[in-house]
Design an enzyme around this catalytic site. Structure first.
Site, short mmCIF file in Angstrom:
data_model
loop_
_atom_site.label_atom_id
_atom_site.label_comp_id
_atom_site.label_asym_id
_atom_site.label_seq_id
_atom_site.Cartn_x
_atom_site.Cartn_y
_atom_site.Cartn_z
N THR A 190 -98.90 -13.79 103.58
CA THR A 190 -99.65 -12.51 102.58
C THR A 190 -98.60 -12.36 101.55
OG1 THR A 190 -100.22 -10.21 102.64
CG2 THR A 190 -98.62 -10.90 104.43
N ASP A 191 -99.49 -11.76 100.31
CA ASP A 191 -98.52 -11.24 99.23
C ASP A 191 -97.58 -10.29 99.44
OD1 ASP A 191 -100.57 -9.56 99.19
OD2 ASP A 191 -101.30 -9.75 96.99
N GLU A 192 -98.05 -9.28 100.62
CA GLU A 192 -97.25 -8.13 100.78
C GLU A 192 -95.70 -8.39 101.45
OE1 GLU A 192 -99.22 -5.19 102.97
OE2 GLU A 192 -101.24 -5.91 102.53
N TYR A 222 -96.47 -4.20 109.02
CA TYR A 222 -97.28 -5.45 109.01
C TYR A 222 -96.45 -6.44 107.87
CZ TYR A 222 -100.69 -8.55 106.66
OH TYR A 222 -101.23 -9.37 106.26
N LYS A 233 -95.00 -10.22 108.91
CA LYS A 233 -95.47 -11.50 108.03
C LYS A 233 -94.19 -12.18 107.36
CE LYS A 233 -99.10 -12.86 108.17
NZ LYS A 233 -99.81 -14.00 108.99
#
Length: 339
Positions: free
Chosen positions: A128-130, A152, A156
């Site tokens: 993810t970009d997060e 989260y 990741k």
């Protein structure tokens, strides 16, 4: 000879859309899923039985994974098995650590054992970009430092580091992708766009966190799946690829677009109005990816504009309202992550 591919988390949103694409490409698909709250057999209900097999398995079950790999000898494994909802990670970080970190470790160990005997395989780990955290200005490329804000995102980021370390240390053939916010058919209504659609269809106010100015880079799920296929076909082992649309919209803009699209097809009820609610703890203001690498190296670009994608998404939910009935109502309506 059949060419087998494994998709983990294939009953989820992105996984189920990816399976449909891979079947169209004439591959045989083995779907490994632990059937959690966000898994949904509805997502794949119309699949032909030919060239598709479902196996219930958690990626923490290394022994079972090794056996599955041995039996089916896949050309590639797309790892989409993950806990993904930020609000849920605020309420219960433990399951995110178990799935997204320990689960990936067990998957890597199973993969490493299999790779000793069967060299014609690769792992594509979807992230993810997060992991990059707040990007107030500009766009984050693949070399941008990680600064995750939620449990989260941290889980990741950890999984990405694990996969990358196994590439370097154990020489396993793996590729990592970081994608922007997905939307489209079959997305669980705990996420923003399907939740807004559910509320519009059920004449419920539209909850917007904080001031609604949080900006996300939105990509239609079929575009993401197409990018993953290109990574599988042409991606370089050990590399990271950002996958995004290069288009940002804040939550208010998305909500207003959905209200406008829905009013072209139904008459929204009088409760369908924006309702500002308490913001998420640690809520990042903006995510934005630089996807020049995949654009130039793999000649991939997203092709679905936001208005077209939102219309396709709204119409899918409008025409598949039984989908909502396949999910426990509490998982749709309950607010999470308020501390």
């Amino acid at each position: 000879m059949k060419e087998n591919l494994i998709v983990t988390g294939g009953l989820g949103f992105i996984g189920s859309n990816l399976i449909k694409l891979l079947l169209k490409k004439k591959f045989s698909i083995i779907n490994i899923d632990n059937v959690s709250y966000s898994s949904n057999f509805f997502n794949l209900k119309d699949l032909p039985k030919k060239n598709y097999k479902f196996i219930k398995c958690d990626i923490n079950n290394k022994k079972k994974l090794v056996n599955i790999f041995k039996v089916y000898k896949p050309l590639a494994i797309f790892n989409l098995a993950a806990e993904t909802h930020v609000d849920r990670s605020i309420d219960s970080p433990k399951s995110f650590i178990e799935s997204n970190i320990v689960g990936v470790f067990n998957l890597l160990e199973a993969f490493r054992e299999h790779y000793k005997k069967y060299k014609k395989i690769k792992l594509i780990h979807i992230s993810t970009d997060e992991v990059f955290g707040d990007i107030i200005k500009g766009r984050s490329n693949e070399d941008y430092p990680y600064k995750p804000s939620s449990p989260y995102a941290a889980s990741k980021a950890s999984s990405n580091h694990l996969v990358s370390s196994y590439v370097r240390t154990f020489k396993i053939p793996a590729i990592i992708t970081n994608c922007s916010n997905n939307y489209g058919p079959c997305q669980h209504p705990e996420k923003l766009i399907p939740k807004l659609i559910y509320n519009i269809l059920n004449n419920i106010p539209l909850p917007i966190y904080g001031d609604g100015k949080n900006s996300r880079e939105w990509i239609f799920v079929e575009d993401h799946c197409d990018a993953l296929f290109q990574v599988f076909k042409k991606g370089k082992i050990g590399e990271f690829y950002n996958i995004g649309s290069n288009k940002n919209y804040n939550n208010l803009e998305i909500t207003k677009k959905l209200i406008n699209i829905s009013s072209q097809h139904i008459k929204p009820g009088n409760h369908v109005k924006i309702k500002y609610v308490k913001d998420r703890p640690g809520h990042d203001k903006r995510y934005a990816l630089n996807s020049d690498k995949i654009n130039k190296k793999l000649l991939w670009k997203s092709s679905t504009g936001i208005n077209k994608g939102l219309k396709k998404t709204f119409l899918w939910y409008l025409n598949n309202q039984k989908y909502f009935k396949s999910i426990k109502k509490i998982h749709i309506t309950k607010r999470l992550g308020t501390i």
